[in-house]
Motif scaffolding. Sequence first.
Motif, mmCIF file in Angstrom:
data_model
loop_
_atom_site.group_PDB
_atom_site.id
_atom_site.type_symbol
_atom_site.label_atom_id
_atom_site.label_comp_id
_atom_site.label_asym_id
_atom_site.label_seq_id
_atom_site.Cartn_x
_atom_site.Cartn_y
_atom_site.Cartn_z
ATOM 1 N N SER A 1 0.828 -1.212 0.000
ATOM 2 C CA SER A 1 0.000 0.000 0.000
ATOM 3 C C SER A 1 0.860 1.259 0.000
ATOM 4 C CB SER A 1 -0.927 -0.005 1.225
ATOM 5 O OG SER A 1 -1.792 -1.111 1.188
ATOM 6 N N LEU B 1 2.379 1.611 -3.486
ATOM 7 C CA LEU B 1 1.380 2.098 -4.445
ATOM 8 C C LEU B 1 1.048 3.571 -4.186
ATOM 9 C CD1 LEU B 1 -1.063 -0.972 -4.574
ATOM 10 C CD2 LEU B 1 0.581 -0.226 -6.320
ATOM 11 N N ALA B 2 0.966 3.936 -2.901
ATOM 12 C CA ALA B 2 0.685 5.340 -2.563
ATOM 13 C C ALA B 2 1.813 6.251 -3.039
ATOM 14 C CB ALA B 2 0.469 5.480 -1.060
ATOM 15 N N THR C 1 1.631 6.517 -6.795
ATOM 16 C CA THR C 1 0.515 7.398 -7.154
ATOM 17 C C THR C 1 0.888 8.870 -6.944
ATOM 18 O OG1 THR C 1 -1.084 5.687 -6.536
ATOM 19 C CG2 THR C 1 -1.900 7.946 -6.688
ATOM 20 N N THR C 2 1.551 9.123 -5.812
ATOM 21 C CA THR C 2 1.974 10.508 -5.510
ATOM 22 C C THR C 2 2.947 11.026 -6.562
ATOM 23 O OG1 THR C 2 1.696 10.097 -3.143
ATOM 24 C CG2 THR C 2 3.033 11.997 -3.784
ATOM 25 N N LEU D 1 3.363 9.909 -9.661
ATOM 26 C CA LEU D 1 2.661 10.072 -10.946
ATOM 27 C C LEU D 1 1.806 11.337 -10.952
ATOM 28 C CD1 LEU D 1 1.567 6.381 -11.695
ATOM 29 C CD2 LEU D 1 3.380 7.711 -12.824
ATOM 30 N N PHE D 2 1.151 11.591 -9.826
ATOM 31 C CA PHE D 2 0.325 12.802 -9.730
ATOM 32 C C PHE D 2 1.189 14.061 -9.833
ATOM 33 C CE2 PHE D 2 -1.642 16.180 -7.191
ATOM 34 C CZ PHE D 2 -2.840 16.322 -7.872
ATOM 35 N N TYR E 1 2.315 14.484 -13.386
ATOM 36 C CA TYR E 1 1.185 14.944 -14.200
ATOM 37 C C TYR E 1 0.953 16.436 -13.999
ATOM 38 C CZ TYR E 1 -3.630 15.772 -15.613
ATOM 39 O OH TYR E 1 -4.767 16.300 -16.180
#
Length: 241
Positions: free
Chosen positions: A10, A13-14, A17-18, A20-21, A24
């Motif tokens: 987790s 993945l977090a 995600t952070t 990638l965000f 972006y």
Amino acid sequence: MNQKILFIISLILASITTILFYLYMDGEKKKEAQLQNVNIVVAAREIPPKTLITQEMVTMKEINRTFLHPKMMRNIQDVVGKYARTAIIQDEPIMSSRLIDPNEVTDHFAYTISEGYRAITLSYNPVMGLAGLVQPGDRVDVVGTYVISNPKEGEPSAKSKIFIQDVQVLSVGTTFFPVEEGGERKQEEVKLETITLEVKPVEAEILTLAEEQGSIRLLLRPVNSQERVNTNGVTSLELLK
């Protein structure tokens, strides 16, 4: 044990995600910044005043849209071929107010003179100026009349000859000069008729001497005429023969 693995997964993945965000959002900011940037024309080197601007004198530069002025030029082709109204330093944005279109010049006479030529203004009377028939843009020949010495005849003789041909009339006008007498300006004014011709430097010398030493008249040429004549001139003695 399974709970620890799930917790670690987790976290990973977090983190992903952070990241990638963040990437972006960073990309979106760059895109937004690019959309806010515009290209303008700037001076590639110092451009002196009254200089005809060429392709090599200017270049493009990107600036943020917030700094864009309505008069900044954004197309090089809209700048090349125009004159610099005042001096433009290197890297300075080219403003439309700093440019002069040679096809629309009305406030500065120097821009109307062709390369290699000079403008010379002569005083003239209605007879010399063909009773006002000569207009700017016409082309004329110049006839000079002057007195020459004639050793054979023992007395001076006047001679007239066409000595300048096919010159353009730049302007025809009237200038009024106030009359001053005893330090006081009178009400009446002296009217001076003038005509300005576009001539080569050597022709300007000839015209100046002819006007000082004799008198000159203009011959109006037909439209689009390129004919040149070669005459010997005529003297007053020849008129009596």
